[in-house]
Design an enzyme around this catalytic site. Structure first.
Site: not given
Ligand SMILES: *Cc1c(COP(=O)(O)O)cnc(C)c1O
Length: 402
Positions: A248, A334
């Site tokens: 959808t 990181c």
């Protein structure tokens, strides 16, 4: 006038939703909540009309046909759909039909990680290197092409260093060799003119949240003519978006993406000029007051709103901490528990230490000149203070300034 803190100058990571975009979206959460696939009532028709309007707004910005726009959950999905959608069916036919992809070392992870996965299942991938200015060499590209090459995926503009690749030339080479050309244009669309016809692009990824639209919605341009691109779907169920992406539709998000594109088309030229002046002021203001500062990536072939600088003799963490009222990105990423230097900067040949002490400034629609002045002052005073604290830097200073 005092500036309001903190200052956001990380517009390559994401952007604030433009109030005009939000306003366009709001009715589609409430009174116009219909499912665009509901064909038998007014609610569905209204939603479908809004979706088709957005398709047109996006298509106009990149000179495509609205029927060539496929809505996705963002550019990560668009990149996945483009690359896997081309590679998977060909691989199933066997190696003889082609299994080679060409990309480059400084792509976004949404392209690199897809390529790595495809390598595990039998594709061959060439990762073109870049020169010190961040650009690929077209001769390297020509040499990398084999009879098995099915796809070239090269980004329009890099998200860390803003460097713009020679997309029209790459498109020409791809066309000559009858190889499909995918472009991750997330950072370029809405900032500089992008034209899928002139640039010879077959597949192009867009994300709403990099152009003052909402997060979680994007699009993939899929060429329908010369050649007609056939993609295998990753998500099945319902056959939405011409079978290429079921589910959808996120109507409010799509309305927001469309409105964001409409605003960019109208205001891009003026906005780019304004941001280029601000960016250049930031650059001059920092570099004229600090030695030991280097620009990462080409300054000519570059987005108007990006600046990426390395500061020798300072720790990246300490620098970011020192300017903690300014939101920018560092040249460190990181990954799991480790802090690693940016692979993009490393690909340019920037040393590990300098990559860690790099900062990306991403200017955007809502930044002001006062903010630029403030940021420049904060960076200069912080770098100077940190260098004074560092005995190592004292020894490395140019003689004249000791
Ligand atoms: C942000 C970004 C993406 C990922 O887009 P999402 O919509 O956040 O998934 C992909 N490529 C580039 C170059 C980006 O800057």
């Amino acid at each position: 006038m005092a500036v309001k803190l903190p200052i956001y100058m990380d517009n390559q990571a994401t952007t604030a939703v433009d109030p005009r975009v939000l306003e366009a979206m709001l009715p589609y959460f409430t009174e116009k909540f219909g499912n665009a696939a509901s064909r038998n009532h007014e609610f569905g028709w209204k939603a479908e009309e809004a979706v088709e309007n957005a398709r047109g707004q996006i298509a106009r910005l990149i000179r495509a046909n609205p029927r060539e726009i496929v809505f996705t959950s963002g550019a990560t999905e668009s990149d996945n759909l483009a690359i896997k959608g081309v590679a998977d069916p060909l691989r199933e036919k066997g190696r003889e039909s082609g299994n080679h992809i060409i990309t480059q070392a400084t792509e976004h992870k949404a392209v690199l990680d897809v390529c790595k996965r495809l390598e595990k299942s039998g594709s061959d991938v060439t990762y073109l290197p870049v020169s010190a200015d961040g650009l690929i060499d077209l001769d390297d590209l020509r040499r990398a092409i084999t009879p098995k090459t099915i796809l070239i995926s090269i980004m329009y503009a890099n998200n860390e260093i803003g460097v713009i690749q020679p997309i029209a030339e790459i498109g020409k080479i791809a066309k000559e060799k009858k190889i499909l050309f995918h472009v991750d244009a997330v950072q370029a669309v809405g900032k500089i003119p992008v034209d899928v016809q002139k640039d010879g692009i077959d597949l192009l990824s867009i994300s709403a949240h990099k152009i003052y639209g909402p997060k979680g919605v994007g699009a993939l341009y899929v060429r329908r003519k010369d050649p007609r691109v056939e993609l295998s779907a990753m998500i099945d169920g319902g056959g939405h978006e011409r079978g290429m992406r079921s589910g959808t539709l996120n109507v409010p998000g799509i309305v927001g993406l469309g409105k964001a594109c409409e605003i960019c088309l109208k205001e891009m030229q003026e906005e780019s000029e304004r941001l280029r002046l601000l960016r250049d002021k930031l650059k001059h203001s920092i570099m004229s007051r600090l030695y030991g500062t280097a620009i990462n990536g080409s300054m000519d072939q570059r987005l108007p709103n990006n600046l990426n600088l390395s500061f020798s003799g300072v720790e990246g963490d300490a620098l970011l901490m020192g300017i903690n009222d300014v939101a920018v990105s560092s040249g460190s990423a990181c990954t799991s528990a480790m802090i690693e230097p940016s692979y993009v900067l490393r690909a340019l040949g920037v040393s590990e230490d300098l990559a860690h002490s790099s900062i990306r400034f991403g200017l955007g629609r809502f930044n002001t000149e006062e903010e630029v002045d403030y940021v420049a002052d904060r960076v200069v005073e912080t770098v100077k203070r940190l260098r004074e604290l560092s005995p190592l830097y004292e020894a490395a200073k140019p003689r004249a300034t000791r």
